[in-house]
Design an enzyme around this catalytic site. Structure first.
Site, short mmCIF file in Angstrom:
data_model
loop_
_atom_site.label_atom_id
_atom_site.label_comp_id
_atom_site.label_asym_id
_atom_site.label_seq_id
_atom_site.Cartn_x
_atom_site.Cartn_y
_atom_site.Cartn_z
N GLN A 207 0.96 -1.13 -0.12
CA GLN A 207 0.12 0.20 -0.14
C GLN A 207 0.93 1.31 -0.16
O GLN A 207 1.56 1.64 1.04
CB GLN A 207 -0.95 -0.11 1.19
CG GLN A 207 -1.94 -1.29 1.33
CD GLN A 207 -2.85 -1.32 0.18
OE1 GLN A 207 -3.88 -0.49 0.12
NE2 GLN A 207 -2.59 -2.45 -0.63
N ALA A 248 -11.67 3.08 3.72
CA ALA A 248 -10.68 2.22 3.10
C ALA A 248 -9.99 2.93 2.06
O ALA A 248 -9.99 3.96 1.76
CB ALA A 248 -11.49 1.07 2.48
N HIS A 249 -8.94 2.19 1.59
CA HIS A 249 -7.72 2.77 0.59
C HIS A 249 -8.57 3.57 -0.77
O HIS A 249 -9.44 2.92 -1.09
CB HIS A 249 -6.94 1.75 0.37
CG HIS A 249 -7.14 0.55 -0.36
ND1 HIS A 249 -6.33 -0.65 -0.58
CD2 HIS A 249 -8.33 -0.03 -0.54
CE1 HIS A 249 -6.86 -1.55 -0.98
NE2 HIS A 249 -7.98 -0.99 -1.06
N ASN A 250 -8.10 4.58 -0.97
CA ASN A 250 -8.25 5.18 -2.16
C ASN A 250 -9.90 5.86 -2.21
O ASN A 250 -10.21 6.33 -3.31
CB ASN A 250 -8.06 4.36 -3.41
CG ASN A 250 -6.56 4.07 -3.46
OD1 ASN A 250 -6.19 2.66 -3.15
ND2 ASN A 250 -5.60 5.11 -3.84
#
Lengths: 356, 356, 356
Positions: A207, A248-250
């Site tokens: 990540q 969460a990511h992005n």
């Protein structure tokens, strides 16, 4: 121990006249009267300011002993004490409460127990609390308060007037804007959840992005905001996140969107500006939610929403026995609907003379 | 502050030829070209490797300026730049990203601010960060990284190459395998929730078991895994847990099962291997979920599942007004179904000529 | 690493006779036999006490090798070994387990790494662990244990025999009663979520109340309890909260109510005494739930409940394909119901001879 009400710290006081001038209120009452604190209508005494922002509290207004009450124009006639008439009583109350109950000024400097990397750049007006850890190349801006036990990892940036209350974790390269507040237990910039299945086992996907947070953002206790996989996770200006939220990511959250506790937003979803997500809402990944969407409590969003409005998806509560009967019927619903279609066919057949 | 994309650390570089050899790819392109980082297709420059694992990104592939793209055989023909052809492009991307963006090597030794019990056994290659606390009889294996502010209580065991990122709590006698990653705020081995009602008050049931975690397990930020009441709570090899997951006492999670954020598993439930639980899934206690079960977002599991497959249980979203109309009808569903049965009876009566 | 069962610490032992006397059991068996630990029926050896509180475990009772088993009168005849006959076997087990597996005595005094404000008042029998921070004017009572990495902010009060396991955050002016247990990661007294929208941006509403917690309360890992906006958030005596629960500002939880993990209670709601909330239940704000209400897993409460009983609101699980068919019909439910009404109208018309 008997739980009882807490006495609150208060300032030396200010006149109603000065409050009216400072916050643009019309005052009906004696401008020379001093008030020193805010209070609930039913507990307020002559030194306290209350407010009414909801017709539900009109009954309490009738009997209040407050020094003054912040009300809107429509309610002013019902106020038995001095009235501070505001366009937006709740926001005016927020500002007056902030004035009357100021936070203690921060004490610049680093506690001797803090562990600060020699390459970190810390403004001389910032405060670094006991048992904090500040990593290599981190930058801490003017008047920033890093509360006890917080960890700011390498290359992270906290801009002016931001406050980590205590025990906050800010991971590598995360950037936080000005005037943000982050509550205890929040984790900003942990790895996103990226795994590729290969030959019967998961391979971790690094990540590599970061988290970028705008100005005037508030982040609740134990909320987690993951770093992006390649690009960044972005929280725009003025976003308010309650406790135990998972971003969460992005993900990108648009400016001034507010989310209540225990909301979860899955990876790569974009939420618009001025959205309101009630408690426990869940939004699946890779979706787009436009500006101005209201999601009712525990709504589950599995497709993009391109039209502003209010959306729901949760059944009401019933006594367990009754609910279970209806829930059992839900499992037959498709069959039931087909049966009704057939009956309707027959019915119309009957109407039309029985001809198939 | 304007949120913008983060620049990423990168390695000195490697040739496409070497990547192809090392990761078993077929290379279409110049093997002597150097790449130094991974990037999203639309942001990649000549020094970067991108990937396509989803047809959704084919349009971005057409215009990418990446040095190379990892693709499957079917997609290779559409790749406008050098192609690294892999059977599993996403897993290959994960491995190449790990190679190009290595973590900084850990620095063996204990920070002077760490508080380490004299009876703890710490491998000389392990790293203990600032403000950590290591309890009596704890064992810390080779190359283990105990990040800042982590607490490892008495008799706990961390095996080789495991990493507590920061501020992780590992309670007494918890055992964690090799190559695990535990993110900030995770709590492993707090007491399970055991209470016996007696004479109008709850009596605490001591939680005497521990938590046993296999190898290659990843545990997300603020996730909690409770210790067993008598036996242990067990997380098998290769399990991946996202953030804010709750695993209750005496649960067993089978190898290579993955769970998204905010899942909750109640006490004594067994989950099989290779299951996938989407966000906010809840599983009641004392159940058995077999191998290979997929639970869709927010599914509520109240009975055992003995057949692999995909299971759902959550209504879709509608505009609030429409939803409420349908939800009101749900409360009449049993009555409605009975009405339809009666109508069907009449209808068949009609068909059969009125004969009961 | 192969996950295996954990061996448990145990005391030197006690005779069955003494257990019977101390806990008011009838003993069928030799009072001189010593036992030293509790164990699950199938793993118990002659030095161990097991229990049966659920008919589900009768089969394991038949083959147990335990030294004794705690059973109720109805089950005693089936016990193949010595029986400790109790009215409430589970509660008796809890008490015997506590006796046989005592916690290590706390060591009075403050760890040298703790940072303690000079104005804090700490009982000489209390224990303050490594890397704790105790703020100005905080009061720590007799035999209180403040575990490693905990933060107790200014003016907070911890009464006698309360235990913060580790890494707990107790914010300003929070008051916690006697004999409470708070697990790692819990945050008590962070700001409630109060924001007033004004001129396109949120204005923070200061959270001036505190949190007041009664006696004998247990609070799970990573649970958050917010401070009140004006008055206090109140948790009454004997409340048991599992992990990752969110209690918003100005909530009141009645005595002896228990909540399973991931429950969320929104602001200003009052929950009665002796309620039981299963996992992931959500209760909206400003509601009243009366005493003795049971809320089944993931129930969503959007209105007050004034009648004790069991309430549900969540559909069961189906295979995804089947579920989706039924869920699609749910969206047509209002239409379907109207269609059935029309058909019924026709049907009765038919019955009554066509007369409207």
């Amino acid at each position: 121990m008997t739980p009882t009400a807490t006495s609150q710290a208060s300032s030396p006081g200010i006149t109603l006249g000065e409050l009216a001038v400072r916050f643009g209120c019309e005052l009906r009452g004696d401008p020379a009267v001093y008030v020193a604190r805010v209070a609930a209508l039913q507990e307020a005494t002559a030194d306290a300011v209350g407010f009414v922002a909801n017709p539900k509290y009109l009954r309490q207004l009738a009997t209040t002993r407050a020094g003054a009450v912040i009300v809107d124009a429509a309610t002013a006639a019902r106020c038995p004490v001095a009235a501070l008439i505001a366009k937006n009583p709740y926001a005016t109350f927020a500002r007056i409460a902030t004035l009357l109950h100021p936070r203690a000024p921060i004490v610049p400097g680093s506690h001797p127990s803090a562990v600060i990397d020699a390459t970190a750049i810390i403004d001389s007006s910032a405060s670094i609390g006991p048992h904090c850890v500040i990593g290599a190349g981190a930058r801490i801006g003017a008047r920033v308060e890093v509360g006890a036990g917080s960890i700011v990892m390498a290359e992270a940036v906290l801009n002016a007037d931001t406050r980590l209350v205590a025990r906050v974790t800010v991971c590598e390269r995360v950037r936080i804007g000005e005037r943000c507040i982050v509550h205890p237990g929040a984790v900003i910039g942990a790895d996103g959840f990226g795994n590729a299945m290969d030959a019967g086992a998961w391979v971790k996907v690094p990540q590599l992005g970061a988290v970028v947070i705008g100005n005037d953002v508030e982040i609740g206790a134990n909320t987690t905001i993951d770093r992006g996989a390649i690009g960044d996770t972005v929280i725009e200006d003025g976003v308010k996140l309650d406790n135990q939220i998972q971003i969460a990511h992005n993900v990108r959250i648009g400016a001034h969107t507010a989310m209540a506790a225990q909301v979860g937003i899955a990876g790569s979803t974009t939420i618009g500006k001025y959205c309101m997500l009630a408690g426990k809402v869940g939004v699946a990944g890779q979706l787009e939610i436009c500006d101005g969407v209201v999601l009712m409590g525990r709504a589950t969003v599995s497709g993009s929403i391109l039209k502003p409005g209010s959306y729901s998806g949760v059944l009401g509560l019933e006594e367990t026995r009754t609910f279970r009967r209806n829930a059992a019927r839900f499992r037959q619903l498709d069959r039931l609907a087909k049966q009704v279609q057939r009956l309707s066919g027959q019915a119309s057949d009957d109407e039309s003379g029985g001809d198939p």
